[in-house]
Scaffold this active site. Structure first.
Site, short mmCIF file in Angstrom:
data_model
loop_
_atom_site.label_atom_id
_atom_site.label_comp_id
_atom_site.label_asym_id
_atom_site.label_seq_id
_atom_site.Cartn_x
_atom_site.Cartn_y
_atom_site.Cartn_z
N GLU A 78 26.48 -9.16 28.29
CA GLU A 78 27.14 -9.77 29.55
C GLU A 78 26.11 -9.38 30.70
O GLU A 78 25.31 -8.42 30.63
CB GLU A 78 28.52 -9.29 29.63
CG GLU A 78 29.34 -10.05 28.80
CD GLU A 78 30.88 -9.67 28.72
OE1 GLU A 78 31.18 -9.07 29.59
OE2 GLU A 78 31.76 -10.37 28.18
N GLU B 179 26.55 -15.49 19.02
CA GLU B 179 26.14 -16.30 18.15
C GLU B 179 24.56 -16.37 18.55
O GLU B 179 23.67 -16.97 17.61
CB GLU B 179 26.93 -17.74 18.26
CG GLU B 179 28.26 -17.66 17.56
CD GLU B 179 29.53 -17.11 18.70
OE1 GLU B 179 28.90 -16.45 19.75
OE2 GLU B 179 30.45 -17.66 18.31
N1 THU Z 1 31.96 -14.80 23.34
C1 THU Z 1 30.98 -15.02 22.34
O1 THU Z 1 30.09 -14.09 22.41
N2 THU Z 1 31.17 -15.65 21.26
C2 THU Z 1 32.25 -16.63 21.17
O2 THU Z 1 32.46 -17.18 20.21
C3 THU Z 1 33.21 -16.52 22.20
C4 THU Z 1 33.07 -15.91 23.66
C5 THU Z 1 31.85 -13.87 24.26
C6 THU Z 1 31.13 -14.51 25.74
C7 THU Z 1 31.58 -13.40 26.74
O3 THU Z 1 30.73 -12.25 26.66
C8 THU Z 1 33.03 -12.80 26.32
O4 THU Z 1 32.96 -13.41 24.67
C9 THU Z 1 34.24 -13.44 26.76
O5 THU Z 1 34.10 -14.72 26.86
#
Ligand code: THU
Length: 130
Positions: free
Chosen positions: A41, A52
């Site tokens: 993030e 992913e």
């Molecule tokens: N997120 C992922 O990394 N992969 C997913 O399949 C769903 C969401 C992350 C993005 C963000 O850092 C956090 O989860 C909350 O949305």
């Protein structure tokens, strides 16, 4: 090592100070090699990247452009499905029938495929007249 274990391990490295929602992803390249990714993030929220996307970037950086299996894991009440953008990214590098396992840290699993995650996807054939 199984994809599930690899995804669970890399999830621990996720950088998620804003959502506090750590996600791990592991995919198996056509060569058999395993690639891992976690969400990263940023204080400028849209600049964050999903687990992913990280796993795909690791695969491409290693010289591969096709994967044959994927596993995603998060600490969630039910298995977390990839976001819309990740579905398109996944479809770029895998055949429709490629199996996807979505898992929770407490042992729940959902099984799907890259094709089922993104029906009607935009693909290169749509640019045939360009
Ligand atoms: N997120 C992922 O990394 N992969 C997913 O399949 C769903 C969401 C992350 C993005 C963000 O850092 C956090 O989860 C909350 O949305």
């Amino acid at each position: 090592m199984t994809l599930l274990k690899a995804a669970a391990e890399v999830r621990e490295n996720a950088y998620a100070p804003y959502s506090r929602f750590k996600v791990g992803a592991a995919l198996r390249g056509k060569s058999g090699a395993m690639y891992r990714g976690c969400n990263v993030e940023n204080v400028a929220y849209p600049e964050g990247t999903c687990a992913e996307a990280g796993a795909i970037a690791a695969m491409v950086a290693a010289g591969e452009t096709e994967f044959i299996e994927l596993c995603v894991i998060a600490d969630s009440p039910s298995p977390v499905p990839p976001c819309g953008g990740c579905r398109q990214k996944l479809a770029e590098f895998a055949r429709s029938e490629v199996p996807v396992t979505l898992a929770t840290t407490d042992g729940k699993q959902m099984h799907t495929t890259v094709g089922d995650l993104l029906p009607g996807r935009f693909d290169p054939s749509h640019m045939d007249r360009a």
